[in-house]
Design a protein around this motif. Structure first.
Motif, mmCIF file in Angstrom:
data_model
loop_
_atom_site.group_PDB
_atom_site.id
_atom_site.type_symbol
_atom_site.label_atom_id
_atom_site.label_comp_id
_atom_site.label_asym_id
_atom_site.label_seq_id
_atom_site.Cartn_x
_atom_site.Cartn_y
_atom_site.Cartn_z
ATOM 1 N N LYS A 89 56.431 -13.444 36.241
ATOM 2 C CA LYS A 89 56.413 -12.358 35.424
ATOM 3 C C LYS A 89 55.067 -11.996 34.872
ATOM 4 N N VAL A 90 54.219 -11.619 35.936
ATOM 5 C CA VAL A 90 53.059 -11.242 35.700
ATOM 6 C C VAL A 90 52.762 -9.876 36.395
ATOM 7 N N GLY A 91 52.377 -8.887 35.814
ATOM 8 C CA GLY A 91 52.069 -7.517 36.292
ATOM 9 C C GLY A 91 50.989 -6.840 35.900
ATOM 10 N N PHE A 92 50.648 -5.790 36.656
ATOM 11 C CA PHE A 92 49.743 -5.046 36.390
ATOM 12 C C PHE A 92 49.979 -3.427 36.438
ATOM 13 N N LEU A 93 49.372 -2.873 35.429
ATOM 14 C CA LEU A 93 49.561 -1.518 35.205
ATOM 15 C C LEU A 93 48.449 -0.506 35.569
ATOM 16 N N TYR A 94 48.514 0.439 35.916
ATOM 17 C CA TYR A 94 47.432 1.338 36.204
ATOM 18 C C TYR A 94 47.120 2.390 35.258
ATOM 19 N N GLU A 95 45.803 2.678 34.834
ATOM 20 C CA GLU A 95 45.397 4.027 34.215
ATOM 21 C C GLU A 95 44.625 4.756 34.995
ATOM 22 N N GLY A 96 45.395 5.854 35.480
ATOM 23 C CA GLY A 96 44.767 6.624 36.473
ATOM 24 C C GLY A 96 43.965 7.828 35.895
ATOM 25 N N ILE A 103 29.381 2.510 32.353
ATOM 26 C CA ILE A 103 29.698 1.159 32.252
ATOM 27 C C ILE A 103 30.111 0.525 30.993
ATOM 28 N N LYS A 104 29.911 1.446 30.041
ATOM 29 C CA LYS A 104 30.670 0.964 28.662
ATOM 30 C C LYS A 104 32.100 0.944 28.667
ATOM 31 N N ARG A 105 32.814 1.818 29.697
ATOM 32 C CA ARG A 105 34.194 1.877 29.635
ATOM 33 C C ARG A 105 34.657 0.684 30.493
ATOM 34 N N LYS A 106 33.947 0.268 31.282
ATOM 35 C CA LYS A 106 34.649 -0.859 32.151
ATOM 36 C C LYS A 106 35.165 -2.190 31.430
ATOM 37 N N SER A 107 34.756 -2.354 30.174
ATOM 38 C CA SER A 107 35.249 -3.544 29.258
ATOM 39 C C SER A 107 36.165 -3.259 28.363
ATOM 40 N N LEU A 108 36.763 -1.845 28.585
ATOM 41 C CA LEU A 108 37.621 -1.537 27.419
ATOM 42 C C LEU A 108 39.075 -2.017 28.073
ATOM 43 N N LYS A 109 40.030 -2.387 27.197
ATOM 44 C CA LYS A 109 41.233 -2.605 27.694
ATOM 45 C C LYS A 109 41.968 -1.323 28.359
ATOM 46 N N SER A 110 41.735 -0.204 27.611
ATOM 47 C CA SER A 110 42.259 1.057 28.451
ATOM 48 C C SER A 110 41.350 2.136 27.856
ATOM 49 N N MET A 111 41.357 3.138 28.463
ATOM 50 C CA MET A 111 40.769 4.576 27.701
ATOM 51 C C MET A 111 41.744 5.085 27.009
ATOM 52 N N TYR A 112 42.991 4.812 26.990
ATOM 53 C CA TYR A 112 44.101 5.288 26.191
ATOM 54 C C TYR A 112 43.966 4.673 24.909
ATOM 55 N N LYS A 113 43.884 3.239 25.079
ATOM 56 C CA LYS A 113 43.860 2.462 23.720
ATOM 57 C C LYS A 113 42.659 3.063 22.892
ATOM 58 N N GLU A 114 41.620 3.239 23.481
ATOM 59 C CA GLU A 114 40.254 3.771 22.690
ATOM 60 C C GLU A 114 40.615 5.164 22.302
ATOM 61 N N SER A 115 41.218 6.079 22.670
ATOM 62 C CA SER A 115 41.576 7.353 22.118
ATOM 63 C C SER A 115 42.583 7.523 21.060
ATOM 64 N N THR A 116 43.764 6.546 21.537
ATOM 65 C CA THR A 116 44.943 6.778 20.658
ATOM 66 C C THR A 116 45.337 5.458 19.768
ATOM 67 N N ILE A 145 46.071 -4.074 32.408
ATOM 68 C CA ILE A 145 45.637 -2.648 32.763
ATOM 69 C C ILE A 145 44.594 -2.588 33.574
ATOM 70 N N LEU A 146 44.762 -2.061 34.855
ATOM 71 C CA LEU A 146 43.667 -2.099 35.816
ATOM 72 C C LEU A 146 43.294 -0.572 35.793
ATOM 73 N N LYS A 147 42.266 -0.393 35.365
ATOM 74 C CA LYS A 147 41.784 1.101 35.126
ATOM 75 C C LYS A 147 41.213 1.776 36.316
ATOM 76 N N GLU A 148 41.376 2.976 36.662
ATOM 77 C CA GLU A 148 40.936 3.735 37.750
ATOM 78 C C GLU A 148 39.201 3.899 37.458
ATOM 79 N N ASP A 149 38.773 4.299 36.335
ATOM 80 C CA ASP A 149 37.712 4.632 36.014
ATOM 81 C C ASP A 149 36.511 3.780 36.394
ATOM 82 N N PRO A 150 36.477 2.518 36.619
ATOM 83 C CA PRO A 150 35.236 1.885 37.039
ATOM 84 C C PRO A 150 35.294 1.689 38.642
ATOM 85 N N TYR A 151 36.225 2.028 39.249
ATOM 86 C CA TYR A 151 36.340 1.850 40.618
ATOM 87 C C TYR A 151 36.021 3.457 41.434
#
Length: 188
Positions: A89-96, A103-116, A145-151
């Motif tokens: 019961k372990v999963g990954f979501l993708y923030e595309g 580099i400051k955004r790499k440590s964010l849980k999600s960019m969506y979390k920061e904005s909303t 949440i695995l973010k597209e942003d840092p990769y």
């Protein structure tokens, strides 16, 4: 004068590029411009990420692993897991989404979390074309949440200049390394 400044910028960039690119320093290797050369910045796509996640989760001993699985969080709250272990019961979501590498955004849980203020959102489209967003305020701890942003990676039209860039193979190695660290924190 502009040519001299540009040349100095390229030389400084090339000098810093001579060191090995790692997950700790790859943002230092982002290049904004190469004179006389078309420079492209791209991001690893979700299908490549899903494949790496599936491989690494299986290698780490997770079982019943599948990609792109619809998961019910709560009543009326569904997400598409890019990779999920039904047994653990372990999963990954993708923030595309992404912006200019920062580099400051790499440590964010999600960019969506920061904005909303919400961890994640899924857009549900109906057959008639209407849509709604399912917003998840707080994801359960068994999701990451695995973010597209840092990769991101870069390439040019001239292969000889690519030696100083973060190339796709390097960023895939960094992504794989980051995934190993993340999944080591979950119980199998």
């Amino acid at each position: 004068m502009k040519k001299i400044l540009l040349l100095l910028l390229v030389l400084v960039s090339l000098q810093s590029q001579s060191q090995k690119i790692t997950s700790e320093n790859y943002y230092d290797h982002f290049v904004k411009f190469i004179p006389g050369n078309k420079l492209t910045t791209a991001w690893v796509n979700k299908y490549e990420v899903a494949q790496i996640l599936e491989e690494e989760m299986k290698n780490a001993g997770f079982e019943w692993v599948s990609t792109f699985r619809l998961i019910k969080i709560n009543d009326g709250e569904y997400v598409t897991a890019i990779c999920f272990s039904e047994k653990s019961k372990v999963g990954f979501l993708y923030e595309g989404s992404h912006g200019m590498p920062d580099i400051k955004r790499k440590s964010l849980k999600s960019m969506y979390k920061e904005s909303t203020g919400n961890d994640y959102a899924e857009k549900v489209v109906q057959l008639n074309g209407d849509s709604q967003f399912i917003k998840i305020k707080d994801l359960p701890n068994n999701f990451f949440i695995l973010k597209e942003d840092p990769y991101w990676y870069q390439f040019t039209e001239k292969p000889q200049t690519e030696k100083v860039l973060v190339d796709k193979q390097t960023i895939l190695e960094i992504l794989r390394s980051d995934i190993k660290i993340i999944i080591s924190k979950f119980q199998k």
